[in-house]
Scaffold this motif. Structure first.
Motif, PDB file in Angstrom:
ATOM      1  N   VAL A 144       0.842  -1.206   0.000  1.00 31.80           N
ATOM      2  CA  VAL A 144       0.000   0.000   0.000  1.00 31.80           C
ATOM      3  C   VAL A 144       0.874   1.250   0.000  1.00 31.80           C
ATOM      4  O   VAL A 144       0.581   2.230  -0.700  1.00 31.80           O
ATOM      5  N   VAL A 148       0.673   4.206  -2.748  1.00 30.27           N
ATOM      6  CA  VAL A 148       0.450   5.618  -2.416  1.00 30.27           C
ATOM      7  C   VAL A 148       1.573   6.479  -2.980  1.00 30.27           C
ATOM      8  O   VAL A 148       1.341   7.569  -3.525  1.00 30.27           O
ATOM      9  N   PHE A 151       1.060   6.815  -6.687  1.00 31.96           N
ATOM     10  CA  PHE A 151      -0.111   7.668  -6.933  1.00 31.96           C
ATOM     11  C   PHE A 151       0.232   9.143  -6.719  1.00 31.96           C
ATOM     12  O   PHE A 151      -0.127  10.002  -7.533  1.00 31.96           O
ATOM     13  N   ARG A 158      -4.677   5.623 -10.527  1.00 29.32           N
ATOM     14  CA  ARG A 158      -5.608   5.074  -9.533  1.00 29.32           C
ATOM     15  C   ARG A 158      -4.991   3.880  -8.820  1.00 29.32           C
ATOM     16  O   ARG A 158      -4.026   3.273  -9.296  1.00 29.32           O
ATOM     17  N   ILE A 159      -5.588   3.570  -7.675  1.00 29.11           N
ATOM     18  CA  ILE A 159      -5.180   2.412  -6.878  1.00 29.11           C
ATOM     19  C   ILE A 159      -6.366   1.449  -6.824  1.00 29.11           C
ATOM     20  O   ILE A 159      -7.489   1.861  -6.521  1.00 29.11           O
ATOM     21  N   TYR A 191      -7.554  -0.987   3.970  1.00 31.80           N
ATOM     22  CA  TYR A 191      -8.148   0.274   4.379  1.00 31.80           C
ATOM     23  C   TYR A 191      -7.339   0.932   5.488  1.00 31.80           C
ATOM     24  O   TYR A 191      -7.071   2.134   5.454  1.00 31.80           O
ATOM     25  N   LEU A 194      -4.278   2.534   4.136  1.00 32.59           N
ATOM     26  CA  LEU A 194      -4.577   3.755   3.361  1.00 32.59           C
ATOM     27  C   LEU A 194      -5.008   4.905   4.263  1.00 32.59           C
ATOM     28  O   LEU A 194      -4.628   6.056   4.035  1.00 32.59           O
ATOM     29  N   PHE A 203      -8.967   9.685   1.694  1.00 38.76           N
ATOM     30  CA  PHE A 203      -9.319   8.338   1.241  1.00 38.76           C
ATOM     31  C   PHE A 203     -10.754   8.319   0.711  1.00 38.76           C
ATOM     32  O   PHE A 203     -11.017   7.798  -0.384  1.00 38.76           O
ATOM     33  N   TYR A 206     -11.054  10.249  -2.611  1.00 34.52           N
ATOM     34  CA  TYR A 206     -10.508   9.484  -3.744  1.00 34.52           C
ATOM     35  C   TYR A 206     -11.413   8.310  -4.102  1.00 34.52           C
ATOM     36  O   TYR A 206     -11.555   7.957  -5.279  1.00 34.52           O
ATOM     37  N   LEU A 207     -12.038   7.721  -3.083  1.00 35.34           N
ATOM     38  CA  LEU A 207     -12.942   6.592  -3.307  1.00 35.34           C
ATOM     39  C   LEU A 207     -14.168   7.053  -4.107  1.00 35.34           C
ATOM     40  O   LEU A 207     -14.584   6.385  -5.065  1.00 35.34           O
ATOM     41  N   ILE A 212      -9.525   5.558  -6.044  1.00 27.97           N
ATOM     42  CA  ILE A 212      -9.285   4.323  -5.298  1.00 27.97           C
ATOM     43  C   ILE A 212     -10.491   3.434  -5.540  1.00 27.97           C
ATOM     44  O   ILE A 212     -11.630   3.856  -5.357  1.00 27.97           O
ATOM     45  N   GLU A 213     -10.225   2.229  -5.996  1.00 27.85           N
ATOM     46  CA  GLU A 213     -11.322   1.316  -6.319  1.00 27.85           C
ATOM     47  C   GLU A 213     -11.183   0.034  -5.498  1.00 27.85           C
ATOM     48  O   GLU A 213     -10.087  -0.493  -5.341  1.00 27.85           O
TER      49      GLU A 213
END
Length: 333
Positions: A144, A148, A151, A158-159, A191, A194, A203, A206-207, A212-213
């Protein structure tokens, strides 16, 4: 010959980090090197056999440099530093000072063992990296951190976080809520990492924007993942078919890290782990890196290391017993 030598403390931070809570770090050093360590008028006084005191001075110098570079000292890092010292590899401590990324609180995320350092280098230099090892070796957290970092540097747009939801039958339909709600319990470690590095607000932002997917592995089928950093966690629970499907999703400008612990497979007994199979099949393929972290790379409570060693010994013993029985039965026939 008993000698006494001084190490001058130039920063109060080092004194605090070195001694630790209730002098727990110093007690480790005293026990491992069979010396006495005393704080006297701003200096550290080392007393004991000359060869042991000289080793302690080397250790103090390396630890001081680590603290100066922003590293925190705890029982795990002291124990690991001592093991390198006793092997004559104390100079390799310098290799653990690279900062991957800063957490939301400003704490540097760095490799804590040489195995973790190699893992990070493999992720840097390969498009796909397999990180295999027991619990607590930092496989997921460091993956992770690297995601990051990529990114933030605009190396990826994207992550993507995914994992096989074996416990939910890969269907997830009976769980309440939308897709994110259904998958959340299975991706909690990702999670947490992040949140640590981005903060909850970023977070969630971005989600919402799709940067972030989060999705179960089954939802990867039929997609091509371009300009993404993809982390497949708990990959020991993939089947051979699922692993092949995932690895062939990789698009242009993307990087994937596959993590797992082969001793914690939840697959039926008749199913071979896709992670184990993929490592065998793809050994030596250009652009793919693989590392097996061990109990030496565990960065949790010291007891976790001992638990892992105990289980490994037990498993080997059971395997030996099984093989002997098979040999005995073969001879009877």
């Amino acid at each position: 010959m008993i000698v006494q030598k001084n190490f001058i403390i130039k920063e109060e931070t080092f004194e605090r980090e070195l001694f630790g809570n209730f002098d727990e770090n110093i007690k480790l050093i005293e026990e491992a090197l069979k010396i006495d360590v005393i704080l006297r008028e701003g200096n550290i006084v080392l007393m004991g056999e000359e060869k042991n005191v000289n080793k302690a001075l080397k250790l103090m110098t390396e630890l001081h440099q680590s603290v100066s570079n922003g590293k925190n000292l705890d029982k795990q890092s002291i124990s690991y530093s001592l093991s390198l010292l006793l092997e004559g590899n104390e100079d390799k401590l310098k290799e653990l000072e690279d900062t991957i990324v800063l957490t939301q609180k400003g704490k540097a995320v760095q490799p804590k063992t040489l195995g973790q350092k190699e893992y990070i280098n493999l992720i840097k230099n390969n498009d796909i990296t397999f990180g295999v090892g027991p619990a607590g070796t930092g496989k997921t957290y460091l993956a992770v951190a690297m995601a990051v970092k990529a990114f933030k540097r605009d190396e990826v747009s994207r992550i993507i976080l995914t994992r096989p939801a074996v416990e939910a039958g890969e269907n997830l339909g009976f769980l309440p809520g939308d897709l994110k709600d259904k998958v959340d319990p299975y991706l909690r470690p990702l999670y947490d990492a992040l949140f640590d590095m981005l903060g909850a607000d970023k977070f969630n932002k971005y989600l919402e924007r799709g940067l972030i997917e989060v999705a179960p592995l089954a939802f990867m089928r039929g997609r091509t993942l371009d300009n993404a950093f993809i982390i497949l966690d708990e990959a020991q629970n993939t089947t051979r078919e699922q692993m092949k499907m995932f690895l062939t999703r990789l698009g242009f400008g993307s990087k994937a890290v596959v993590t797992g612990d082969l001793t914690q497979t939840d697959l039926p007994d008749n199913k071979r782990s896709g992670l184990l199979h993929a490592r065998d099949v793809l050994k030596g393929v250009e652009g793919i890196g693989s590392i097996t972290l061990t109990e030496r790379d565990v960065v949790r409570h010291a007891l976790v290391q001992r638990i892992i060693v105990a289980y490994d010994k037990y498993d080997k013993k059971q395997e030996e017993i099984k093989n002997k029985r098979q040999e005995k039965n073969t001879k009877k026939k």
